[in-house]
Design a protein around this motif. Structure first.
Motif, PDB file in Angstrom:
ATOM      1  N   HIS A  61       0.848  -1.192   0.000  1.00 11.70           N
ATOM      2  CA  HIS A  61       0.000   0.000   0.000  1.00 11.70           C
ATOM      3  C   HIS A  61       0.881   1.239   0.000  1.00 11.70           C
ATOM      4  O   HIS A  61       2.038   1.199   0.404  1.00 11.70           O
ATOM      5  CB  HIS A  61      -0.943   0.003   1.203  1.00 11.70           C
ATOM      6  N   THR A  62       0.292   2.333  -0.453  1.00 12.63           N
ATOM      7  CA  THR A  62       1.007   3.601  -0.408  1.00 12.63           C
ATOM      8  C   THR A  62       0.682   4.303   0.903  1.00 12.63           C
ATOM      9  O   THR A  62      -0.213   3.901   1.636  1.00 12.63           O
ATOM     10  CB  THR A  62       0.634   4.499  -1.605  1.00 12.63           C
TER      11      THR A  62
ATOM     12  N   GLU B  81      -3.524   0.487  -3.312  1.00 14.67           N
ATOM     13  CA  GLU B  81      -3.235  -0.794  -2.682  1.00 14.67           C
ATOM     14  C   GLU B  81      -3.073  -1.847  -3.769  1.00 14.67           C
ATOM     15  O   GLU B  81      -3.876  -1.907  -4.699  1.00 14.67           O
ATOM     16  CB  GLU B  81      -4.375  -1.224  -1.761  1.00 14.67           C
ATOM     17  N   LEU B  82      -2.031  -2.651  -3.653  1.00 17.60           N
ATOM     18  CA  LEU B  82      -1.868  -3.815  -4.515  1.00 17.60           C
ATOM     19  C   LEU B  82      -2.546  -4.968  -3.801  1.00 17.60           C
ATOM     20  O   LEU B  82      -2.153  -5.334  -2.687  1.00 17.60           O
ATOM     21  CB  LEU B  82      -0.383  -4.111  -4.743  1.00 17.60           C
TER      22      LEU B  82
ATOM     23  N   VAL C 171      -5.029  -3.443  -8.613  1.00 20.33           N
ATOM     24  CA  VAL C 171      -4.656  -2.265  -7.836  1.00 20.33           C
ATOM     25  C   VAL C 171      -5.941  -1.541  -7.455  1.00 20.33           C
ATOM     26  O   VAL C 171      -6.812  -1.317  -8.300  1.00 20.33           O
ATOM     27  CB  VAL C 171      -3.709  -1.333  -8.626  1.00 20.33           C
TER      28      VAL C 171
ATOM     29  N   ARG D 249       1.593  -6.466 -10.715  1.00 21.03           N
ATOM     30  CA  ARG D 249       2.831  -5.916 -10.150  1.00 21.03           C
ATOM     31  C   ARG D 249       3.441  -4.898 -11.110  1.00 21.03           C
ATOM     32  O   ARG D 249       3.931  -3.859 -10.696  1.00 21.03           O
ATOM     33  CB  ARG D 249       3.808  -7.051  -9.859  1.00 21.03           C
TER      34      ARG D 249
ATOM     35  N   TRP E  30       1.471  -1.801 -10.738  1.00 17.51           N
ATOM     36  CA  TRP E  30       1.812  -1.220  -9.442  1.00 17.51           C
ATOM     37  C   TRP E  30       3.080  -0.364  -9.553  1.00 17.51           C
ATOM     38  O   TRP E  30       3.113   0.780  -9.108  1.00 17.51           O
ATOM     39  CB  TRP E  30       1.975  -2.334  -8.427  1.00 17.51           C
TER      40      TRP E  30
END
Length: 97
Positions: A42-43, A52-53, A62, A85, A88
């Motif tokens: 997550h960021t 969030e991945l 995502v 990914r 992301w």
């Protein structure tokens, strides 16, 4: 003596500003596709938008959280983990938004 780091100390990654030629992601309204979801990364929650991945039901995506309003949450298409990914990393580096 300092205390050891805790999992509560991690606040998430910061996202780079989108490049002028950033790829546009096809964000859609979330669907109930899996009973259980796992947030893999997550960021940082200090600013919006947050990302969030996520993984669930054998696929990954995502999640975009543009504000505190849960009705505004969106998801990228659900794809294989490797493709999610890649998206992301593109979002984190400003190459996609």
């Amino acid at each position: 003596m300092s205390r050891p780091p805790s999992h509560f100390d991690y606040h998430g990654l910061h996202v780079a500003a989108p490049n002028a030629n950033a790829v546009r992601v096809d964000w859609v309204v979330p669907q109930s596709r899996a009973v259980l979801l796992r947030v893999r990364e997550h960021t940082c929650g200090c600013t919006y938008p947050m990302f969030e991945l996520c993984a669930g039901a054998g696929l990954s995506f995502v999640r975009l959280i543009p504000s505190e309003d849960p009705d505004e949450v969106r998801e990228s298409p659900w794809v294989r983990a490797r493709l999610a990914r890649e998206l992301w990393v593109q979002i984190l580096t400003g190459q996609a938004r």
